[in-house]
Scaffold this active site. Structure first.
Site, short mmCIF file in Angstrom:
data_model
loop_
_atom_site.label_atom_id
_atom_site.label_comp_id
_atom_site.label_asym_id
_atom_site.label_seq_id
_atom_site.Cartn_x
_atom_site.Cartn_y
_atom_site.Cartn_z
N SER A 12 38.49 42.96 31.28
CA SER A 12 39.90 42.58 31.37
C SER A 12 40.16 41.73 32.63
O SER A 12 41.16 41.02 32.69
CB SER A 12 40.77 43.84 31.44
OG SER A 12 40.31 44.67 32.48
N GLU A 154 42.01 47.41 43.89
CA GLU A 154 42.36 45.99 44.01
C GLU A 154 43.02 45.69 45.36
O GLU A 154 42.88 44.61 45.90
CB GLU A 154 43.30 45.58 42.87
CG GLU A 154 42.65 45.78 41.53
CD GLU A 154 42.36 44.51 40.77
OE1 GLU A 154 43.03 43.51 41.01
OE2 GLU A 154 41.46 44.54 39.92
N CYS A 186 35.54 53.87 34.35
CA CYS A 186 36.37 52.69 34.58
C CYS A 186 35.63 51.80 35.57
O CYS A 186 35.02 52.30 36.52
CB CYS A 186 37.73 53.08 35.14
SG CYS A 186 38.76 51.66 35.55
N HIS A 188 36.49 50.06 37.99
CA HIS A 188 36.88 50.05 39.40
C HIS A 188 36.48 51.31 40.18
O HIS A 188 36.44 51.30 41.40
CB HIS A 188 38.40 49.90 39.52
CG HIS A 188 38.93 48.55 39.16
ND1 HIS A 188 38.67 47.95 37.94
CD2 HIS A 188 39.69 47.66 39.85
CE1 HIS A 188 39.27 46.77 37.91
NE2 HIS A 188 39.89 46.58 39.06
N1 DGL Z 1 38.40 47.18 33.25
C1 DGL Z 1 39.26 48.30 32.92
C2 DGL Z 1 38.39 49.49 32.49
O1 DGL Z 1 37.23 49.59 32.80
C3 DGL Z 1 40.13 48.68 34.08
C4 DGL Z 1 41.22 47.67 34.41
C5 DGL Z 1 42.25 47.49 33.31
O2 DGL Z 1 43.07 48.40 33.08
O3 DGL Z 1 42.22 46.44 32.67
O4 DGL Z 1 38.89 50.34 31.79
#
Ligand code: DGL
Length: 275
Positions: A12, A154, A186, A188
């Site tokens: 994303s 972030e 996730c 992050h």
């Molecule tokens: N990349 C998303 C995940 O791993 C986290 C960031 C988002 O909510 O887009 O779920």
């Protein structure tokens, strides 16, 4: 025979760079075509339908390039739309981040009690729970959404009082369930590793999906006899695309990747929405 085509990776936004970082660490010959959909980020609080539409558009953009494998680095998309993406990828193998994390957790948990943390959409989809139960129905899985973790990372707020209090707020209940492994579901969350470990205590092993995804992708390429030429400098051959060159991406990209990006190009949203 070596296959020097790139691995397509999308997320994303910026978070999937943690998966790319692991690919460069574990398989440095491999190059990557990366797409971060920064214009429509974040996905984690959106509906399943929207996440699926965005995820399929991201996948199609990369499939237009000559890639040998597609990694869905976003836990949210992997949780909601992996099967749909496999259909459009046809004979290009698709690797999501959920099952590698599930396999690692089941293999390592002695108490047969595993925790999983992720975005709202990931927890709502119960993708990790279903994945773990498919491997071993006797494992108990406890999920918790942690929506504030992504903006904390972030903003660079990865240690100190604020993340510690938020981690306590989210994680105390999970601790009480007697889990011995916690999947960081996730992109992050690896940046909050120390705070999460401190909150959960040293007896609980944190499982980083990004690490295990890169391991499984490299194994799969080997099994397909599709590894890149030995000695190749994969990171230098890689290309990075975003749908919006945001300040946040520019500020954080090198931190997420663990090195400077070899190239960075903005692609207009119309390139994705045409699909
Ligand atoms: N990349 C998303 C995940 O791993 C986290 C960031 C988002 O909510 O887009 O779920």
């Amino acid at each position: 025979m070596p296959d020097n085509r790139s691995i397509g990776v999308f997320d994303s936004g910026i978070g999937g760079l943690t998966v790319v970082r692991e690919i460069f660490r574990q398989a440095p010959d491999e190059s990557v075509y990366y797409l971060g959909d920064t214009a429509r980020y974040p996905y984690g609080g959106r509906s399943d339908d929207t996440i699926a539409i965005f995820g399929k558009q991201d996948a199609r953009f990369l499939l237009e390039h000559d890639i040998k494998m597609l990694i869905v680095a976003c836990n949210t998309v992997s949780s909601v739309a992996l099967d749909a993406i496999k259909v459009i990828a046809k004979d290009i193998p698709v690797v999501g981040v959920v099952m590698p994390g599930c396999r690692a957790a089941v293999a390592r948990s002695a108490t047969r009690k595993v925790g999983i943390i992720g975005t709202r959409a990931t927890i709502r989809a119960q993708s990790y729970t279903k994945g773990i139960l498919a491997i071993d129905p006797d494992v108990a899985v406890y999920g918790r959404e942690c929506p504030l973790f992504v903006p904390l990372v972030e903003e660079g707020l990865t240690d100190g009082e604020i993340p510690r209090l938020i981690a306590q707020h989210y994680l105390y209940e999970l601790k009480d369930n007697g889990i011995d492994s916690l999947i960081l579901g996730c992109t992050h969350y690896p940046f909050l590793f120390d705070v999460i470990q401190e909150t959960m205590g040293s007896a609980i092993e944190l499982i980083d999906s990004a690490v295990w995804t890169a391991t499984e992708a490299a194994k799969l390429l080997k099994a397909m006899d599709a590894l890149a030429s030995p000695g190749r400098k994969g990171a230098e051959e890689s290309k990075f695309f975003v749908t919006d060159l945001t300040q946040s991406f520019a500020n954080n990209a090198a931190r997420f990747l663990g090195q400077e990006l070899s190239s960075l190009e903005a692609v207009g949203m119309e390139r994705l929405t045409k699909y």
